[in-house]
Design a protein around this motif. Structure first.
Motif, PDB file in Angstrom:
ATOM      1  N   LEU A 376     -94.768 -17.296 -61.424  1.00  8.34           N
ATOM      2  CA  LEU A 376     -96.084 -17.563 -60.974  1.00  8.34           C
ATOM      3  C   LEU A 376     -96.396 -19.155 -61.383  1.00  8.34           C
ATOM      4  O   LEU A 376     -96.979 -19.686 -60.673  1.00  8.34           O
ATOM      5  CB  LEU A 376     -96.958 -16.771 -61.840  1.00  8.34           C
ATOM      6  CG  LEU A 376     -97.098 -15.156 -61.167  1.00  8.34           C
ATOM      7  CD1 LEU A 376     -97.931 -14.444 -62.019  1.00  8.34           C
ATOM      8  CD2 LEU A 376     -97.539 -15.381 -59.864  1.00  8.34           C
ATOM      9  N   PHE A 453    -105.605 -16.371 -60.023  1.00  9.25           N
ATOM     10  CA  PHE A 453    -105.579 -14.842 -59.980  1.00  9.25           C
ATOM     11  C   PHE A 453    -104.917 -14.215 -61.159  1.00  9.25           C
ATOM     12  O   PHE A 453    -104.876 -13.409 -61.709  1.00  9.25           O
ATOM     13  CB  PHE A 453    -105.341 -14.301 -58.635  1.00  9.25           C
ATOM     14  CG  PHE A 453    -105.096 -12.986 -58.377  1.00  9.25           C
ATOM     15  CD1 PHE A 453    -106.129 -12.091 -58.397  1.00  9.25           C
ATOM     16  CD2 PHE A 453    -103.683 -12.415 -58.390  1.00  9.25           C
ATOM     17  CE1 PHE A 453    -106.138 -10.798 -58.440  1.00  9.25           C
ATOM     18  CE2 PHE A 453    -103.581 -11.036 -58.143  1.00  9.25           C
ATOM     19  CZ  PHE A 453    -104.747 -10.249 -58.247  1.00  9.25           C
ATOM     20  N   ALA A 457    -105.331 -12.230 -64.482  1.00 12.53           N
ATOM     21  CA  ALA A 457    -104.535 -10.985 -64.898  1.00 12.53           C
ATOM     22  C   ALA A 457    -104.264 -11.082 -66.371  1.00 12.53           C
ATOM     23  O   ALA A 457    -104.329 -10.194 -67.165  1.00 12.53           O
ATOM     24  CB  ALA A 457    -103.478 -10.860 -64.046  1.00 12.53           C
ATOM     25  N   ASN A 458    -103.912 -12.419 -66.965  1.00 22.19           N
ATOM     26  CA  ASN A 458    -103.572 -12.497 -68.240  1.00 22.19           C
ATOM     27  C   ASN A 458    -104.678 -12.323 -69.051  1.00 22.19           C
ATOM     28  O   ASN A 458    -104.702 -11.670 -70.009  1.00 22.19           O
ATOM     29  CB  ASN A 458    -103.110 -14.161 -68.360  1.00 22.19           C
ATOM     30  CG  ASN A 458    -101.781 -14.181 -67.915  1.00 22.19           C
ATOM     31  OD1 ASN A 458    -100.792 -13.083 -67.837  1.00 22.19           O
ATOM     32  ND2 ASN A 458    -101.223 -15.461 -67.412  1.00 22.19           N
ATOM     33  N   VAL A 462    -104.814  -7.307 -67.369  1.00 24.90           N
ATOM     34  CA  VAL A 462    -104.566  -6.038 -66.277  1.00 24.90           C
ATOM     35  C   VAL A 462    -103.279  -6.862 -65.593  1.00 24.90           C
ATOM     36  O   VAL A 462    -103.099  -7.682 -64.954  1.00 24.90           O
ATOM     37  CB  VAL A 462    -105.430  -6.281 -65.183  1.00 24.90           C
ATOM     38  CG1 VAL A 462    -106.319  -5.020 -65.203  1.00 24.90           C
ATOM     39  CG2 VAL A 462    -106.252  -7.550 -65.014  1.00 24.90           C
ATOM     40  N   SER A 463    -102.152  -6.001 -66.128  1.00 29.52           N
ATOM     41  CA  SER A 463    -100.807  -6.483 -65.544  1.00 29.52           C
ATOM     42  C   SER A 463    -100.649  -5.600 -64.426  1.00 29.52           C
ATOM     43  O   SER A 463     -99.883  -5.981 -63.394  1.00 29.52           O
ATOM     44  CB  SER A 463     -99.803  -6.401 -66.735  1.00 29.52           C
ATOM     45  OG  SER A 463     -99.737  -5.171 -67.250  1.00 29.52           O
ATOM     46  N   THR A 464    -101.073  -4.440 -64.271  1.00 29.65           N
ATOM     47  CA  THR A 464    -100.719  -3.360 -63.296  1.00 29.65           C
ATOM     48  C   THR A 464    -102.239  -3.056 -62.379  1.00 29.65           C
ATOM     49  O   THR A 464    -103.241  -2.885 -63.519  1.00 29.65           O
ATOM     50  CB  THR A 464     -99.957  -2.270 -63.498  1.00 29.65           C
ATOM     51  OG1 THR A 464    -100.255  -1.588 -64.531  1.00 29.65           O
ATOM     52  CG2 THR A 464     -98.536  -2.786 -63.845  1.00 29.65           C
ATOM     53  N   LEU A 465    -102.302  -2.499 -61.184  1.00 35.56           N
ATOM     54  CA  LEU A 465    -103.509  -2.152 -60.636  1.00 35.56           C
ATOM     55  C   LEU A 465    -103.017  -0.758 -60.223  1.00 35.56           C
ATOM     56  O   LEU A 465    -102.034  -0.507 -59.669  1.00 35.56           O
ATOM     57  CB  LEU A 465    -103.747  -3.055 -59.470  1.00 35.56           C
ATOM     58  CG  LEU A 465    -104.118  -4.429 -59.952  1.00 35.56           C
ATOM     59  CD1 LEU A 465    -104.246  -5.337 -58.356  1.00 35.56           C
ATOM     60  CD2 LEU A 465    -105.436  -4.395 -60.550  1.00 35.56           C
ATOM     61  N   ASP A 466    -103.987   0.123 -60.698  1.00 38.20           N
ATOM     62  CA  ASP A 466    -103.764   1.652 -60.225  1.00 38.20           C
ATOM     63  C   ASP A 466    -103.956   1.814 -58.925  1.00 38.20           C
ATOM     64  O   ASP A 466    -105.294   1.474 -58.490  1.00 38.20           O
ATOM     65  CB  ASP A 466    -104.569   2.553 -61.183  1.00 38.20           C
ATOM     66  CG  ASP A 466    -104.109   3.902 -60.554  1.00 38.20           C
ATOM     67  OD1 ASP A 466    -103.601   4.340 -59.899  1.00 38.20           O
ATOM     68  OD2 ASP A 466    -105.063   4.936 -61.494  1.00 38.20           O
ATOM     69  N   ILE A 467    -103.121   2.149 -57.879  1.00 38.76           N
ATOM     70  CA  ILE A 467    -103.180   2.016 -56.470  1.00 38.76           C
ATOM     71  C   ILE A 467    -104.208   3.109 -56.130  1.00 38.76           C
ATOM     72  O   ILE A 467    -104.808   3.070 -54.977  1.00 38.76           O
ATOM     73  CB  ILE A 467    -101.880   2.206 -55.815  1.00 38.76           C
ATOM     74  CG1 ILE A 467    -101.853   1.509 -54.323  1.00 38.76           C
ATOM     75  CG2 ILE A 467    -101.523   3.410 -55.842  1.00 38.76           C
ATOM     76  CD1 ILE A 467    -100.467   1.256 -53.869  1.00 38.76           C
ATOM     77  N   LEU A 472    -110.094  -1.150 -56.745  1.00 37.75           N
ATOM     78  CA  LEU A 472    -109.205  -2.116 -56.169  1.00 37.75           C
ATOM     79  C   LEU A 472    -109.577  -2.199 -54.592  1.00 37.75           C
ATOM     80  O   LEU A 472    -109.888  -3.174 -54.302  1.00 37.75           O
ATOM     81  CB  LEU A 472    -107.711  -1.625 -56.323  1.00 37.75           C
ATOM     82  CG  LEU A 472    -106.977  -2.647 -55.662  1.00 37.75           C
ATOM     83  CD1 LEU A 472    -106.778  -4.307 -56.361  1.00 37.75           C
ATOM     84  CD2 LEU A 472    -105.417  -2.209 -55.558  1.00 37.75           C
ATOM     85  N   ALA A 563    -110.170  -7.637 -59.772  1.00 35.05           N
ATOM     86  CA  ALA A 563    -109.099  -8.221 -59.111  1.00 35.05           C
ATOM     87  C   ALA A 563    -109.081  -7.784 -57.355  1.00 35.05           C
ATOM     88  O   ALA A 563    -108.737  -8.807 -56.659  1.00 35.05           O
ATOM     89  CB  ALA A 563    -107.723  -7.321 -59.765  1.00 35.05           C
TER      90      ALA A 563
END
Lengths: 648, 648
Positions: A376, A453, A457-458, A462-467, A472, A563
């Protein structure tokens, strides 16, 4: 590396001072050109001061909140970002209004002399913006060694930028559209005719919108991209921090060198556009060479590749913009206007929408390749690379409105028609560079947004997003809607202010018959006041929207919703901005193409159809479109700051 | 529950047969109206057959691939979806073209009689679409008890829908724009004048675009929403599967009841719009009552709440659409047209963009509330609830083009001017319902997309998205770009086909002087062929784009990139679709408002400006906008199928 940076800043300051002295050295012309130039400066100053009077109170309130909830360093950083950003715009505007009359007077001596003055004026702005940006970041980093404080600096810069862009954008287009509708279409006056009551407002608009607004805009892009790269670098690898400072230092020095070389070697080019193009390419080559050596020294060639990629794609996007807003595309658009204004509208909209595809593919390629090379951080660095020679590219951008103003003054002061020919030539080069600059601004905004962005996240953890969490999706929905709403508001602001302007111009022409016969000078100030009032009144709500919506989303939908809002606003905003810039640019040039005598030339039905296209395109390409770039970045940086704040 | 469903289907079939007999029972009029009606039917049939000849080979190739890589049940389900969808459109079109002349002849007896025939024609379409959709789903579910097969059925339906919508949309608008530009503007002929060579093509367009295209469109929305709800239900709770079948069964029965009541009680309403509104509200109330009882029986009131929410928001979105495309908003737009076409364009664009905000908030509310009540299944169920009374709402939608055609036939056959007055009244009601139907279609598409997105997450086994993986972001970028590119392509298709049409009409009028004097009949067939050829040639690439891009993204960027593309395309597509529908609708009505005599009335400069707005709005609201709804769903269902396929 920081010492080197401060060294470069000292050189830059010296260079700016020399440039200013050289501009002031040249003659401002006769009584009339001086009077006109001062009138424009007065109008622009008055607008900027009133603008500051509106947004600085808001800034101080926010700073106070930051001080109460956090600490004084954050508050000062925030204020510094805002003040430096305003300074960059203000300073650029002052010099631009000092250069305009001098450029038209210089044109008497010939094109090289006029080009030298106009470009010097632009260069003051270009170098000042990058110097001020680096000074702020350098100082904060040196004093605190904490990148977090730079986020507040960046927030301040973005905040001012949005106000300046939206306010300036509304001002310039309301004055322009108003002057065109009555002056050109109804009263049949030529462009920049002193009998048009809105003519000074129109010229003021170039300075507050295209100079001060754009300066603040690119200032915030630059600061935002450097902040996001620094923030990612501190997490990953300390060497990367050095690399960023090296890149911006080399970028500043390369820009200064290119400005100097363009100014001294400029005479050798017959054609102003090749002189400017030479300077732009030179600055890119210089920074690339420096970074190659640097990468070799620290033995990390990926840095070089990423920077080159950013620079290269920045250039390619410029060419893509040129492709869609000139040549065959524009001829086809002009041809479709022979079937009437509706056809030209449909084809122009479809052209702009189509152009999103190529730019998107380019952005996607930069992101994927630079991510593969350096993660990144690579994406962030490529954005910094793209913007590293901002000192030079902004000089070229800011040169445009100076040349435009010079033409206006030449016309109003009744200078020789040869002068106007020269300024027109300078101006038309400015239009092309402005269009290319827009593509560049959008691309860098997209990359910076993505980098911000990741920072979000850092800091929001939030390292992952719940789909399967609909926040979201709903966040993305709201995010995608905001650029549309924002565009609607700014376009309506232009329309409404222009309507009042139209009525005032009509009133003056009707009530004072001496205006059209040239015996009585119209009341320029009334038009200036209308544009000022309209812009200031209508800039506040859309600007606050950008700050309030991510904060509210954070508290209502949570980190995952925010996010979503960032993804949604970036992707929809980038598409809208590309569409608006290219449709608007193509309509503008289709009109010019017809005015050159094609498809019936001036006064024909086809010409009318292209004028309509141009008038519709104006608020799209110069008000709504460029503001969206800042909107998406301001939303991102606000989210970052909110997440930091909540995380404490 | 399935037995009940098949029972309802039998009732529906009987009802359709009775309706058809009653339509055929009424007189098709004199020789001239019969001849015109047959000409329209012939043109429409010929277009649809040629359309099938293009896309059925593609469908069989895909089916063959499915058969080779998977099994024959999947292949047959896919073909069934495509065939049923085509049948629904074809059948609706045949009945519509049987009803048009009968409606105009019926208008001689008075408004109630004309309304009865036109609405019966629409009802055949409405009930057939929901019956065919349920028959396919019911049969597959009964025979296999495996929801996965329904995904192929849904894919087939979406595939056909996109072709039908894009092809029909290009056809109808190219003919309309072409006929308007030369006929109305250049030759000063009134609407539907038999001397206009494109007049039959224009009427054919209503049938292939607004009837067959829309039928296939809503068929796929309906099937897609039911599929996504069923797929989520099977994972969560078997009771939910029953609830879905209950909901659609009650929805079908409520629609039939409302159609019958509207037809029998229709005479009691003086005003056709209140009769249709009564029927629409009645169907919603009936299904709500049934679902309340059902929820009480199974003791799960949340099902009732979610369904009510979907129905309620569907209605509210309709009102929002009405708010933005009528009344004060339209008066303001018409007023801005007094300042010229450019002003009306800017204000119209800004109106449409502004309208995205309210609709977005409504969609977000439905998603969040229904998610809170029943999880993701709740979101899917609210979409099914919204579409449950499609039998009634599509009857109202399909009635519009029949009334429109009836007016055209009355004009061309030289029937009494009283007849035309009645058909105009019916037609204007149709315009309002069409605008409301668009808002409804977009909202349900957004909800269905989200539900399909969750299904995608299930079958692709992506429960979380890595925020630092740029494939999500780049996927979203590509996704957001596709609706823009897609719109550009379809709008350009309309523009190009219209250009050829314009040239042909001009040629005929110029070469055969007898046409304008009314002595020689123009060559209608040439215009029909141009529209047919143009639409068929230009529908393939944009349609394939929707299928190929998610598949390619899946293999290049992986499951997370595909998730990105779905988020991006949905959010940007929904915004574009709302913007296009409402800008287009407002321009259309602003023109009508001026034609009623306001701001100078017909022939004034303001009228010209609104005509330009209307012409620009046409391809936005009737070609690009509605196709985007299918685009985003087809992309979602393609992703689901791709993920299932890869997951094997």
């Amino acid at each position: 590396m920081l010492a080197l940076l401060f060294g470069a800043i000292v050189i830059a300051v010296c260079c700016v001072i020399i440039l200013i002295f050289r501009i002031l050295d040249s003659s401002p012309g006769n009584e009339e050109t001086i009077r006109l130039s001062e009138m424009i400066q007065k109008g622009a100053k008055s607008f900027l001061f009133q603008e500051y009077a509106i947004f600085f109170p808001i800034i101080f309130v926010i700073a106070l909140l930051i001080f109460i909830f956090l600490n004084w360093i954050c508050a000062i950083s925030f204020i510094a970002g805002a003040v430096f950003s305003s300074l960059a715009g203000f300073f650029g505007m002052i010099i631009a209004t000092k250069s305009n009359a001098r450029t038209s007077w210089g044109a008497i001596k010939g094109l090289p002399s006029a080009l030298r003055i106009a470009f010097s004026g632009g260069a003051v702005m270009g170098i000042s913006v990058s110097t001020l940006g680096l000074l702020g970041i350098g100082l904060i980093y040196k004093l605190t060694r904490n990148v977090e404080y730079i986020s507040y600096y960046s927030l301040g810069a973005s905040f001012v930028a949005l106000f300046a862009r939206v306010g300036g954008g509304i001002y310039t287009k309301a004055a322009d559209v108003g002057a065109d509708i009555v002056g050109k279409t109804e009263a049949n006056l030529p462009e920049d005719d002193p009998r048009n009551p809105a003519v000074i407002a129109d010229n003021v608009g170039d300075n507050v919108g295209d100079v001060a607004g754009m300066g603040a805009d690119l200032y915030e892009s630059y600061v935002g991209s450097i902040f996001s790269a620094l923030a990612l670098a501190t997490i990953i690898d300390a060497r990367f921090t050095d690399a960023i400072f090296a890149l911006v230092t080399f970028g500043l020095l390369s820009s200064i060198a290119s400005v100097v070389i363009t100014l001294t070697a400029g005479k050798k080019f017959r054609d102003p556009s090749s002189a400017l193009r030479f300077g732009t390419i030179l600055s890119s080559v210089l920074v690339a060479v420096c970074m190659f050596v640097y990468s070799a020294v620290i033995n990390l060639y990926n840095i070089f590749f990423v920077v080159i990629l950013g620079i290269f794609v920045g250039v390619v996007v410029g060419f893509v913009t040129e492709f869609y807003t000139s040549g065959k595309k524009v001829i086809n658009l002009a041809k479709s206007a022979t079937m009437g204004p509706a056809n030209s509208m449909i084809n122009g909209i479809s052209l702009g929408m189509e152009s999103t595809s190529v730019v998107t593919v380019l952005i996607v390629l930069v992101v994927l390749i630079s991510f593969r090379l350096l993660g990144l951080f690579g994406v962030a660095l490529s954005a910094v690379g793209m913007l590293s020679t901002i000192g030079m590219s902004l000089s070229v951008d800011a040169y445009g409105p100076i040349a435009d103003n010079a033409g206006g003054i030449a016309q109003m002061a009744g200078l020789d028609s040869k002068v106007r020919e020269i300024t027109d030539k300078l101006d038309s080069v400015g239009n092309t560079t402005a269009a290319m600059g827009k593509g560049f601004a959008i691309t860098s905004a997209a990359l910076t947004s993505l980098a911000l962005f990741s920072n979000y996240a850092n800091v929001a953890h939030v390292s992952t997003l719940d789909i399967k969490d609909p926040t979201l999706f709903t966040g993305a929905m709201i995010g995608a809607m905001l650029p549309f709403l924002f565009s609607a508001l700014t376009m309506k602001a232009v329309g409404n202010t222009a309507d009042i302007m139209v009525e005032e111009i009509r009133r003056q022409i009707k009530e004072v018959p001496g205006i059209i016969s040239g015996q009585v000078q119209p009341d320029y100030n009334r038009c200036i006041q209308i544009a000022t009032k309209g812009a200031l009144k209508r800039m506040v709500f859309p600007s606050l929207l950008a700050v309030i919506s991510p904060v509210m989303t954070y508290f209502v939908l949570g980190p995952s919703g925010t996010a979503g809002i960032l993804i949604g606003s970036t992707v929809s905003g980038v598409m809208l901005a590309i569409f608006m810039a290219n449709s608007g640019g193509a309509w503008d040039n289709a009109k010019k193409y017809v005015e050159e005598g094609h498809y019936g030339g001036k006064g024909s039905l086809t010409h009318r159809a292209t004028v309509i296209g141009d008038t519709v395109g104006d608020p799209l390409k110069d008000t709504a479109g460029p503001s969206i770039n800042i909107l998406i970045k301001l939303m991102a940086i606000t989210s970052v700051v909110t997440a930091i704040f909540v995380g404490r």
